[in-house]
Design a protein around this motif. Sequence first.
Motif, mmCIF file in Angstrom:
data_model
loop_
_atom_site.group_PDB
_atom_site.id
_atom_site.type_symbol
_atom_site.label_atom_id
_atom_site.label_comp_id
_atom_site.label_asym_id
_atom_site.label_seq_id
_atom_site.Cartn_x
_atom_site.Cartn_y
_atom_site.Cartn_z
ATOM 1 N N TYR A 52 0.811 -1.287 0.183
ATOM 2 C CA TYR A 52 -0.041 -0.071 -0.085
ATOM 3 C C TYR A 52 0.875 1.190 -0.124
ATOM 4 O O TYR A 52 0.795 2.104 -0.749
ATOM 5 C CB TYR A 52 -1.055 0.034 0.961
ATOM 6 C CG TYR A 52 -2.204 -1.049 1.114
ATOM 7 C CD1 TYR A 52 -2.492 -1.304 0.105
ATOM 8 C CD2 TYR A 52 -2.493 -1.614 2.604
ATOM 9 C CE1 TYR A 52 -3.631 -2.293 0.252
ATOM 10 C CE2 TYR A 52 -3.411 -2.534 2.595
ATOM 11 C CZ TYR A 52 -3.956 -3.017 1.292
ATOM 12 O OH TYR A 52 -5.041 -3.791 1.062
ATOM 13 N N VAL A 55 2.616 1.563 -3.425
ATOM 14 C CA VAL A 55 1.783 2.133 -4.451
ATOM 15 C C VAL A 55 1.336 3.641 -4.302
ATOM 16 O O VAL A 55 1.129 4.233 -5.084
ATOM 17 C CB VAL A 55 0.240 1.163 -4.323
ATOM 18 C CG1 VAL A 55 -0.683 1.817 -5.340
ATOM 19 C CG2 VAL A 55 0.623 -0.332 -5.071
ATOM 20 N N ALA A 56 0.891 3.783 -2.965
ATOM 21 C CA ALA A 56 0.757 5.334 -2.488
ATOM 22 C C ALA A 56 1.660 6.217 -2.909
ATOM 23 O O ALA A 56 1.351 7.485 -3.665
ATOM 24 C CB ALA A 56 0.424 5.442 -1.076
ATOM 25 N N PHE A 58 4.400 5.881 -5.173
ATOM 26 C CA PHE A 58 4.607 5.989 -6.605
ATOM 27 C C PHE A 58 3.512 6.349 -7.398
ATOM 28 O O PHE A 58 3.423 6.875 -8.521
ATOM 29 C CB PHE A 58 5.386 4.939 -7.103
ATOM 30 C CG PHE A 58 6.715 4.551 -6.426
ATOM 31 C CD1 PHE A 58 7.671 5.311 -7.067
ATOM 32 C CD2 PHE A 58 6.912 3.446 -5.529
ATOM 33 C CE1 PHE A 58 9.071 4.962 -6.565
ATOM 34 C CE2 PHE A 58 8.204 3.459 -4.894
ATOM 35 C CZ PHE A 58 9.266 4.164 -5.345
ATOM 36 N N GLY A 59 2.135 5.866 -7.021
ATOM 37 C CA GLY A 59 1.134 6.229 -7.618
ATOM 38 C C GLY A 59 0.356 7.444 -7.661
ATOM 39 O O GLY A 59 -0.597 7.496 -8.611
ATOM 40 N N PHE A 60 0.545 7.703 -6.433
ATOM 41 C CA PHE A 60 -0.383 9.089 -6.040
ATOM 42 C C PHE A 60 0.460 10.167 -5.389
ATOM 43 O O PHE A 60 0.428 11.545 -5.670
ATOM 44 C CB PHE A 60 -1.375 8.642 -4.918
ATOM 45 C CG PHE A 60 -2.387 7.483 -5.524
ATOM 46 C CD1 PHE A 60 -3.589 8.093 -5.857
ATOM 47 C CD2 PHE A 60 -2.143 6.358 -5.509
ATOM 48 C CE1 PHE A 60 -4.555 7.432 -6.605
ATOM 49 C CE2 PHE A 60 -2.957 5.489 -6.097
ATOM 50 C CZ PHE A 60 -4.306 5.936 -6.439
ATOM 51 N N PRO A 63 2.826 11.585 -8.503
ATOM 52 C CA PRO A 63 2.093 12.384 -9.494
ATOM 53 C C PRO A 63 1.309 13.651 -8.952
ATOM 54 O O PRO A 63 1.336 14.636 -9.765
ATOM 55 C CB PRO A 63 0.713 11.481 -9.824
ATOM 56 C CG PRO A 63 1.511 10.194 -9.645
ATOM 57 C CD PRO A 63 2.302 10.104 -8.610
ATOM 58 N N ILE A 367 -3.144 5.702 0.899
ATOM 59 C CA ILE A 367 -2.992 6.495 -0.464
ATOM 60 C C ILE A 367 -3.582 7.808 -0.400
ATOM 61 O O ILE A 367 -2.820 8.679 -0.963
ATOM 62 C CB ILE A 367 -4.035 5.537 -1.502
ATOM 63 C CG1 ILE A 367 -3.523 4.422 -1.741
ATOM 64 C CG2 ILE A 367 -4.468 6.284 -2.594
ATOM 65 C CD1 ILE A 367 -4.505 3.387 -2.498
ATOM 66 N N THR A 370 -0.669 9.993 1.511
ATOM 67 C CA THR A 370 0.383 10.351 0.785
ATOM 68 C C THR A 370 0.098 11.200 -0.394
ATOM 69 O O THR A 370 0.800 11.911 -0.785
ATOM 70 C CB THR A 370 0.746 8.829 0.208
ATOM 71 O OG1 THR A 370 1.015 7.875 1.171
ATOM 72 C CG2 THR A 370 2.060 8.967 -0.450
ATOM 73 N N ALA A 371 -1.023 10.890 -1.038
ATOM 74 C CA ALA A 371 -1.713 11.995 -2.046
ATOM 75 C C ALA A 371 -1.547 13.443 -1.499
ATOM 76 O O ALA A 371 -1.038 14.255 -2.141
ATOM 77 C CB ALA A 371 -2.741 11.406 -2.679
#
Length: 394
Positions: A52, A55-56, A58-60, A63, A367, A370-371
Amino acid sequence: MRRKLRYLNYRILIPYLILVVVGIILVYSASSDILLVNGFKPDVYGIRQAIYAAVAFFGFGIPFFALRLKVIKNPKFVAGFLIICILMLLWLVFLRFAHGSAAAVNGAVGWINLGFINLQPLEVTKLALVIYLAYVLDRRDGKLVRGKIKDNLSHPAMLAGFLMCLVIVEPDFGGTAILFMITLVMFSVSGVPVRLALTWLLGIILLVGAVFILVVLWNPKFLQDSYQFQRLMSFLHPFQLERKGGAQLVNSYYAIHNGGLFGVGLGNSMQKRGYLPEPYTDFILSITAEEIGVIFTIVLVGLLFYLMWQIMEVGINAVSQFDALICFGVTTIIFTEALFNIGAVLGLLPITGVTLPFISYGGSSMIVLTAAIGLVLNVSANEKMLKEKDETIA
């Protein structure tokens, strides 16, 4: 992106990374015994939390840091984000009334099963509300003067109230309170006269206190069987109601007492072995205090508050109203979640099911938070570039 990296705020990034790594270790420790007893590998939740987190990040996180702020301030982005949240919350309301208690977890319908993750729309809604209010209040900068406050705040207040109504139907009182605090704080720092903001706060405190006292003294029969009312009574009388819901708080006390100043050692908690429910989510701080001691727990909480202060500092020094409001909103999310979780663990507030930011197990929370950190780092870099541009012109 490369230019932004030159302005990366390490006073925010490093505490965040430390909290996440420590959280993965604590989740593994707090969940391992329960998993073993139920026939699973002891590292399942620890590995999931690490996934989690990755993903949080690198994915959120990246970005949201890399995006241009004008994209996030775009009304289409803001409206789209809000509409998605409203649709998810409406789906939960449908599940609540269509399936009733069959769809409930711990008395509430708060998750959407996506297969690879149970998504909690409330978590996404917190960030969406912060971005929406920052966008709206930035456009009303300088207009919040006496005689015009009602006209300028009525629409965002109604939308925020609508989101709260959707969440309270689940029912999730903790989540509703967090959305309310986000709205109150962002309204208060957007230019509303200080005296008026303090009047709002005092009025709300008195109202909540009056309702609390009324419910406790009245003890209405139609509420007595509800999960939320039982939690409230267990908060007031944990030892008397230990067999009826007070066990969580009682065993939280035992865990903290057992740990003392220096703890019984990582992995050696007794309370996580079936005595304390939700040891790796709501009550992970109790297990932390038992295993590593009160001193380390205070340091951990102190690091969390240091992170909040650094975010607040960016907001206080911000040139842009939008940037400042984003920072104040994100700080409010983290602070309110930490307050509710720590208060529940210590028996100072009713148990609301709110997790500890960055530490407790949970994909949705990791997620979204982190975003939010990625967005704050974006704001911080933007502020540094704005100030550098102003200095160059001067």
